[in-house]
Design a protein around this motif. Structure first.
Motif, short mmCIF file in Angstrom:
data_model
loop_
_atom_site.label_atom_id
_atom_site.label_comp_id
_atom_site.label_asym_id
_atom_site.label_seq_id
_atom_site.Cartn_x
_atom_site.Cartn_y
_atom_site.Cartn_z
N PHE A 194 4.69 -9.19 37.21
CA PHE A 194 5.24 -9.51 35.94
C PHE A 194 5.38 -8.17 34.96
O PHE A 194 4.83 -7.22 35.10
CB PHE A 194 4.03 -10.32 35.10
CG PHE A 194 4.28 -10.79 33.82
CD1 PHE A 194 5.18 -11.79 33.11
CD2 PHE A 194 3.26 -10.33 32.54
CE1 PHE A 194 5.70 -12.17 32.23
CE2 PHE A 194 3.54 -10.80 31.35
CZ PHE A 194 4.81 -11.79 31.07
N GLU A 195 6.50 -8.27 34.16
CA GLU A 195 7.13 -7.01 33.67
C GLU A 195 5.88 -6.46 32.72
O GLU A 195 5.72 -5.19 32.83
CB GLU A 195 8.19 -7.10 32.83
CG GLU A 195 9.08 -5.86 32.46
CD GLU A 195 9.38 -5.18 33.40
OE1 GLU A 195 9.31 -3.72 33.19
OE2 GLU A 195 9.90 -5.87 34.44
N ARG A 350 -2.66 -11.75 44.14
CA ARG A 350 -1.97 -13.07 43.43
C ARG A 350 -1.33 -12.38 42.24
O ARG A 350 -0.52 -13.21 41.56
CB ARG A 350 -3.21 -13.81 43.10
CG ARG A 350 -3.70 -14.71 44.37
CD ARG A 350 -2.62 -15.62 44.90
NE ARG A 350 -3.41 -16.35 46.03
CZ ARG A 350 -2.68 -17.27 46.61
NH1 ARG A 350 -1.28 -17.75 46.39
NH2 ARG A 350 -3.43 -18.12 47.66
N VAL A 351 -1.52 -11.48 41.91
CA VAL A 351 -1.06 -10.60 40.53
C VAL A 351 0.18 -9.90 40.95
O VAL A 351 1.19 -10.01 40.27
CB VAL A 351 -1.98 -9.81 39.77
CG1 VAL A 351 -1.40 -8.95 38.87
CG2 VAL A 351 -3.14 -10.73 39.36
N ILE A 352 -0.13 -9.28 42.11
CA ILE A 352 1.15 -8.21 42.45
C ILE A 352 2.14 -8.99 43.41
O ILE A 352 3.21 -8.48 43.50
CB ILE A 352 0.58 -6.96 43.16
CG1 ILE A 352 -0.31 -6.21 41.91
CG2 ILE A 352 1.45 -6.11 43.43
CD1 ILE A 352 -1.08 -4.94 42.40
N LEU A 360 -2.64 -18.18 36.02
CA LEU A 360 -1.77 -16.87 35.63
C LEU A 360 -0.54 -17.01 35.02
O LEU A 360 -0.24 -16.77 33.63
CB LEU A 360 -1.85 -15.74 36.31
CG LEU A 360 -3.45 -15.11 36.81
CD1 LEU A 360 -3.29 -14.09 37.79
CD2 LEU A 360 -4.36 -14.90 35.67
N THR A 361 0.30 -17.75 35.86
CA THR A 361 1.58 -17.83 35.21
C THR A 361 1.86 -18.85 34.38
O THR A 361 2.69 -18.91 33.39
CB THR A 361 2.53 -18.15 36.47
OG1 THR A 361 2.00 -19.55 37.06
CG2 THR A 361 2.51 -17.09 37.80
N ALA A 370 -0.31 -10.65 30.44
CA ALA A 370 -0.24 -9.27 30.85
C ALA A 370 -1.80 -8.61 30.81
O ALA A 370 -2.34 -8.20 31.75
CB ALA A 370 0.46 -8.44 30.10
N THR A 371 -2.49 -9.07 29.90
CA THR A 371 -3.75 -8.78 29.89
C THR A 371 -4.62 -9.43 30.74
O THR A 371 -5.51 -8.95 31.39
CB THR A 371 -4.39 -9.01 28.16
OG1 THR A 371 -3.42 -8.35 27.40
CG2 THR A 371 -5.98 -8.53 28.13
#
Length: 427
Positions: A194-195, A350-352, A360-361, A370-371
Motif C-alpha cells: 500500500f502506497e 500480509r502487509v508487504i 487491513l484492506t 497505513a497506520t
C-alpha cells in the motif's frame, strides 16, 4: 457428456453437477442438483452442489495445475491428495474439528467433503465483530492433538519418517518459503505494498540487516525442522465457525515442519482482527469491549495450548529420552518461541506480500489503513527479534499493545491485564 475417467480438466458448475451424478454415490437417484462455484481463495475451485428437493449438499474441491491468484504459480494438483489424506488423519486425531471427506479422485484432482454452510468463515465473522467464547478451547485441543500426536515424541520413528514422506509437499512449501520467509523482507518486484506504507516498510523492514538475518534463520528452520504434521495455512480464512463448533479446512499446505508455525498463524490473524476492530468500531465502549475479548482470546490460545500439550504429553509419550526431567518443558519452550516468530512473519507478509487480508484492506480511510499496517509491521518485527523472550499469552498481548501505542493518539496500558483501552483512529 464429459469423461471424468481419462484425463484432468478444470470443471465448471455444470461439469460439477454431472460429476456428482455420474461419479458420486451420495445423492438420491431422483435428486435435482444445482451448483455454484464459491471459491474465494488463491489456489482452488470450490463447487457447492445442492439437491433442491432434499436440501442435501456437498462440496467438491478441485485443484488445478496453476494457482487462481496467478498463472505464474505452477502448483502440483497432488495438493488435493494431501488435503484429503490429512483431513482424514486429523479427523482421527482430533475428532469433530474437520469436515468429513467422502472421496478423493486422483484423475480429476478433486475431493468431496461435507458442506459447512451452517458455519461461517471466521475472518468474515470477526470482521463483523462477532465473539466465539469456545474458540480458544476448540483450536487449542485441535493444535495440541494434531501437533503432538504426529511427532517423534509419540510416534514410532520409522512410522513418522514414512509419514514425512507421505506429506512431502515441495510446491506448496516453496510458496511459503518465498511469500512468508523471503520476499517480504526485501524490495521484491512481486510485493504489493500500500502506497501509504511503502516507505515505512523500506525503512523498518527492508533496511534492517539484523531482521533479514533472523528471518533467514527461521526460513532454514521451516525447511529442515520436521517436527510435526502441520496444517500449513491455519489462518482465520481457513476456519469455519459457529457458536458451538469450530472446523479447520484447506490443509493443502500440510507438511512436516516446526509446530509453532500453525499456532503463530492463528495468533497473527487474531491480531489482524484486533487491528481491524480498532479502526472500524466507532463507539468507544463497544470497541474497548471487543478488543478486550480478542486480547483474552490470544492469551487463552497460548495458555490453553501449553496446558493441554503438557497434559497430552504425559498421557501419550513413548520416546524414552522425552521422559527425562525438564525435557518436555524445553520442547514446549521451543514451540512457543517458534510461535512468536511465525506470528511476526505472518504480520509482515500480509502487509508487504501479494496475499493480503481483508482485515487491513477493508479499512476505508487511507491514513487509517497505513497506520494499521505500520502497527502490524512494528509488532511483526518485535515478535521476530524478541522471540526468545516471548512465552506467555500476556507477552504476546504486550508486544501488540506496545506496537499500537507507537501510533495511537490514545494509549493502551502496558500492564499484563486486559484492562480498559483508548484507541483513537487517525482520521
Amino acid at each position: 457428456m464429459k469423461d471424468f475417467t481419462s484425463a484432468y480438466f478444470t470443471m465448471n458448475e455444470a461439469d460439477a453437477v454431472e460429476y456428482a451424478q455420474k461419479r458420486l454415490d451420495i445423492f438420491a437417484e431422483a435428486a435435482d442438483l444445482e451448483c455454484r462455484e464459491i471459491g474465494d481463495g488463491n489456489l482452488n475451485y470450490v463447487f457447492k452442489v445442492v439437491d433442491r428437493r432434499s436440501g442435501q449438499s456437498i462440496i467438491i474441491k478441485q485443484a488445478g495445475p496453476v494457482a487462481r491468484i496467478s498463472d505464474a504459480f505452477k502448483v502440483s494438483p497432488d495438493r488435493n491428495r494431501i488435503e484429503s489424506e490429512i483431513l482424514a488423519l486429523q479427523g482421527e486425531l482430533a475428532p469433530g474439528f474437520v469436515p468429513k471427506v467422502y472421496s478423493y479422485d486422483p484423475i480429476m484432482n478433486c475431493c468431496v467433503m461435507d458442506d459447512l454452510s451452517d458455519h461461517e468463515i471466521m475472518r468474515s465473522a470477526l470482521l463483523k465483530h462477532k465473539k466465539f467464547p469456545l474458540f480458544a478451547d476448540h483450536i487449542t485441543t485441535f493444535l495440541a492433538r494434531t501437533l503432538l500426536l504426529t511427532s517423534d515424541v509419540v510416534m514410532g520413528h520409522k512410522e513418522k519418517k514414512q509419514r514425512v514422506q507421505q506429506f512431502t509437499n515441495p510446491e506448496l512449501c516453496e510458496i511459503s518459503e518465498d511469500l512468508v520467509y523471503t520476499e517480504p523482507f526485501y524490495d521484491c518486484e512481486q510485493n504489493d505494498v500500500f502506497e501509504g506504507t511503502k516507505e515505512f516498510a523500506r525503512e523498518v523492514i527492508w533496511n534492517d540487516e539484523t531482521l533479514k538475518l533472523e528471518t533467514a534463520k527461521l526460513k532454514f528452520d521451516f525447511m529442515t525442522k520436521a517436527q510435526s504434521l502441520l496444517h500449513g495455512d491455519l489462518h482465520t480464512g481457513s476456519i469455519f465457525i459457529k457458536e458451538d463448533s469450530t472446523k479447520m479446512i484447506d490443509p493443502e499446505f500440510a507438511f512436516y515442519g516446526p509446530a509453532g508455525y500453525d499456532i503463530g498463524n492463528v495468533v497473527a490473524n487474531l491480531i489482524f482482527a484486533y487491528i481491524h476492530a480498532s479502526y472500524t468500531i466507532e463507539e468507544t465502549e463497544e470497541r474497548n469491549d471487543y478488543l478486550q475479548y480478542l486480547e483474552e482470546t490470544i492469551i487463552q490460545v497460548i495458555e490453553l495450548f501449553a496446558e493441554k500439550f503438557i497434559q497430552l504429553w504425559d498421557e501419550t509419550v513413548t520416546e524414552q529420552t522425552a521422559t527425562l526431567p525438564s525435557f518436555k518443558e524445553w520442547y514446549l519452550d521451543s514451540i512457543l518461541e517458534d510461535t512468536a516468530a511465525v506470528a511476526g512473519l505472518e504480520l509482515c507478509r500480509r502487509v508487504i506480500g501479494i496475499a493480503h487480508v481483508k482485515d487491513l484492506t477493508s479499512i476505508s480511510y487511507a491514513e487509517d489503513r497505513a497506520t494499521a499496517e505500520k502497527i502490524c509491521l512494528t509488532a511483526g518485527k518485535a515478535f521476530i527479534l524478541q522471540r526468545a523472550g516471548i512465552r506467555a499469552g500476556t507477552d504476546f498481548v504486550q508486544v501488540l499493545r506496545q506496537s499500537v501505542n507507537q501510533f495511537s493518539k490514545g494509549a493502551i496500558s502496558d500492564d499484563n491485564t486486559s484492562s480498559s483501552h483508548s484507541i483513537s483512529p487517525v482520521r
